[in-house]
Design a protein around this motif. Sequence first.
Motif, PDB file in Angstrom:
ATOM      1  N   ASP A  45      44.162  55.587  41.310  1.00  0.00           N
ATOM      2  CA  ASP A  45      45.156  56.405  40.621  1.00  0.00           C
ATOM      3  C   ASP A  45      45.983  55.535  39.676  1.00  0.00           C
ATOM      4  O   ASP A  45      46.562  54.534  40.097  1.00  0.00           O
ATOM      5  N   VAL A  46      45.985  55.911  38.408  1.00  0.00           N
ATOM      6  CA  VAL A  46      46.748  55.171  37.398  1.00  0.00           C
ATOM      7  C   VAL A  46      47.493  56.160  36.514  1.00  0.00           C
ATOM      8  O   VAL A  46      47.113  57.328  36.410  1.00  0.00           O
ATOM      9  N   ASP A  47      48.547  55.681  35.851  1.00  0.00           N
ATOM     10  CA  ASP A  47      49.257  56.562  34.926  1.00  0.00           C
ATOM     11  C   ASP A  47      48.485  56.649  33.613  1.00  0.00           C
ATOM     12  O   ASP A  47      47.539  55.888  33.375  1.00  0.00           O
ATOM     13  N   GLU A  48      48.887  57.571  32.765  1.00  0.00           N
ATOM     14  CA  GLU A  48      48.163  57.828  31.511  1.00  0.00           C
ATOM     15  C   GLU A  48      48.123  56.604  30.600  1.00  0.00           C
ATOM     16  O   GLU A  48      47.118  56.362  29.928  1.00  0.00           O
ATOM     17  N   ARG A  49      49.190  55.820  30.584  1.00  0.00           N
ATOM     18  CA  ARG A  49      49.227  54.634  29.729  1.00  0.00           C
ATOM     19  C   ARG A  49      48.162  53.637  30.163  1.00  0.00           C
ATOM     20  O   ARG A  49      47.404  53.120  29.337  1.00  0.00           O
ATOM     21  N   ILE A  50      48.062  53.385  31.458  1.00  0.00           N
ATOM     22  CA  ILE A  50      47.048  52.452  31.971  1.00  0.00           C
ATOM     23  C   ILE A  50      45.647  53.039  31.752  1.00  0.00           C
ATOM     24  O   ILE A  50      44.711  52.313  31.403  1.00  0.00           O
ATOM     25  N   ALA A  51      45.492  54.349  31.939  1.00  0.00           N
ATOM     26  CA  ALA A  51      44.189  54.990  31.717  1.00  0.00           C
ATOM     27  C   ALA A  51      43.736  54.772  30.277  1.00  0.00           C
ATOM     28  O   ALA A  51      42.557  54.449  30.030  1.00  0.00           O
ATOM     29  N   ASP A  52      44.641  54.925  29.324  1.00  0.00           N
ATOM     30  CA  ASP A  52      44.297  54.684  27.918  1.00  0.00           C
ATOM     31  C   ASP A  52      43.928  53.226  27.676  1.00  0.00           C
ATOM     32  O   ASP A  52      42.989  52.920  26.929  1.00  0.00           O
ATOM     33  N   GLU A  53      44.650  52.308  28.318  1.00  0.00           N
ATOM     34  CA  GLU A  53      44.364  50.888  28.172  1.00  0.00           C
ATOM     35  C   GLU A  53      42.983  50.556  28.750  1.00  0.00           C
ATOM     36  O   GLU A  53      42.211  49.790  28.155  1.00  0.00           O
ATOM     37  N   ILE A  54      42.654  51.152  29.888  1.00  0.00           N
ATOM     38  CA  ILE A  54      41.338  50.945  30.497  1.00  0.00           C
ATOM     39  C   ILE A  54      40.240  51.429  29.555  1.00  0.00           C
ATOM     40  O   ILE A  54      39.266  50.718  29.301  1.00  0.00           O
ATOM     41  N   ALA A  55      40.407  52.634  29.030  1.00  0.00           N
ATOM     42  CA  ALA A  55      39.408  53.190  28.120  1.00  0.00           C
ATOM     43  C   ALA A  55      39.220  52.296  26.899  1.00  0.00           C
ATOM     44  O   ALA A  55      38.088  52.079  26.440  1.00  0.00           O
ATOM     45  N   SER A  56      40.311  51.746  26.383  1.00  0.00           N
ATOM     46  CA  SER A  56      40.228  50.855  25.219  1.00  0.00           C
ATOM     47  C   SER A  56      39.555  49.531  25.555  1.00  0.00           C
ATOM     48  O   SER A  56      38.773  49.006  24.756  1.00  0.00           O
ATOM     49  N   GLU A  57      39.851  48.986  26.712  1.00  0.00           N
ATOM     50  CA  GLU A  57      39.253  47.711  27.117  1.00  0.00           C
ATOM     51  C   GLU A  57      37.748  47.845  27.331  1.00  0.00           C
ATOM     52  O   GLU A  57      36.986  46.934  27.014  1.00  0.00           O
ATOM     53  N   LEU A  58      37.309  48.955  27.889  1.00  0.00           N
ATOM     54  CA  LEU A  58      35.887  49.131  28.187  1.00  0.00           C
ATOM     55  C   LEU A  58      35.030  49.164  26.925  1.00  0.00           C
ATOM     56  O   LEU A  58      33.835  48.865  26.982  1.00  0.00           O
ATOM     57  N   VAL A  59      35.628  49.502  25.790  1.00  0.00           N
ATOM     58  CA  VAL A  59      34.898  49.490  24.514  1.00  0.00           C
ATOM     59  C   VAL A  59      34.396  48.078  24.208  1.00  0.00           C
ATOM     60  O   VAL A  59      33.374  47.904  23.543  1.00  0.00           O
ATOM     61  N   ARG A  60      35.086  47.070  24.719  1.00  0.00           N
ATOM     62  CA  ARG A  60      34.731  45.673  24.449  1.00  0.00           C
ATOM     63  C   ARG A  60      33.452  45.221  25.156  1.00  0.00           C
ATOM     64  O   ARG A  60      32.899  44.186  24.812  1.00  0.00           O
ATOM     65  N   VAL A  61      33.013  45.971  26.145  1.00  0.00           N
ATOM     66  CA  VAL A  61      31.822  45.570  26.900  1.00  0.00           C
ATOM     67  C   VAL A  61      30.608  45.632  25.978  1.00  0.00           C
ATOM     68  O   VAL A  61      30.326  46.666  25.379  1.00  0.00           O
TER      69      VAL A  61
END
Length: 178
Positions: A45-61
Amino acid sequence: MPRLFTALELPADVVFSLSLLRGGLPGARWIDPENYHVTLRFIGDVDERIADEIASELVRVSRPQFELALSGLGAFGSRSPHALWAGVKGTPALKELQAEHERLMQRIGLEPERRRFTPHVTLARLRHVSEAEVANYLALRGGFATPAFRVGRFVLLSSRASRGGGPYIMEEAYPLAA
């Protein structure tokens, strides 16, 4: 507050093969076939800000596509079985992809995953099922295996807070290099 995890999807023929394993084990709560997946990194469970950060970081894979196959069945919880699973033949490419997800989540500030990565597809949650019942089920189906299939992407999934088993919502899909 979304509950997130990264995962690999399974092709329709593999899902069908897994669905044929349903039944024959009293006390099993079977996972719906449309929710079968291989978890790479449970985030929680994460807040929306962290969820957006996760989604952005995964693009780097940036990893190449790879082959995967399922092989064998088992259960988590030897004295008190709580989940039935199909095994995934571990490959270096799978382990590297999972390790990269782990590094990215820690870079964001999430706690490290405490459990060792054991690639699998959860088939059922078990409640009040004896070791003997599970052993009998596994003995009858122990030779389960699928042909290798190509993994062309990974996904970011969300779920409602529950005891597992879906329904899951795909938030983002991330292609692997051809």
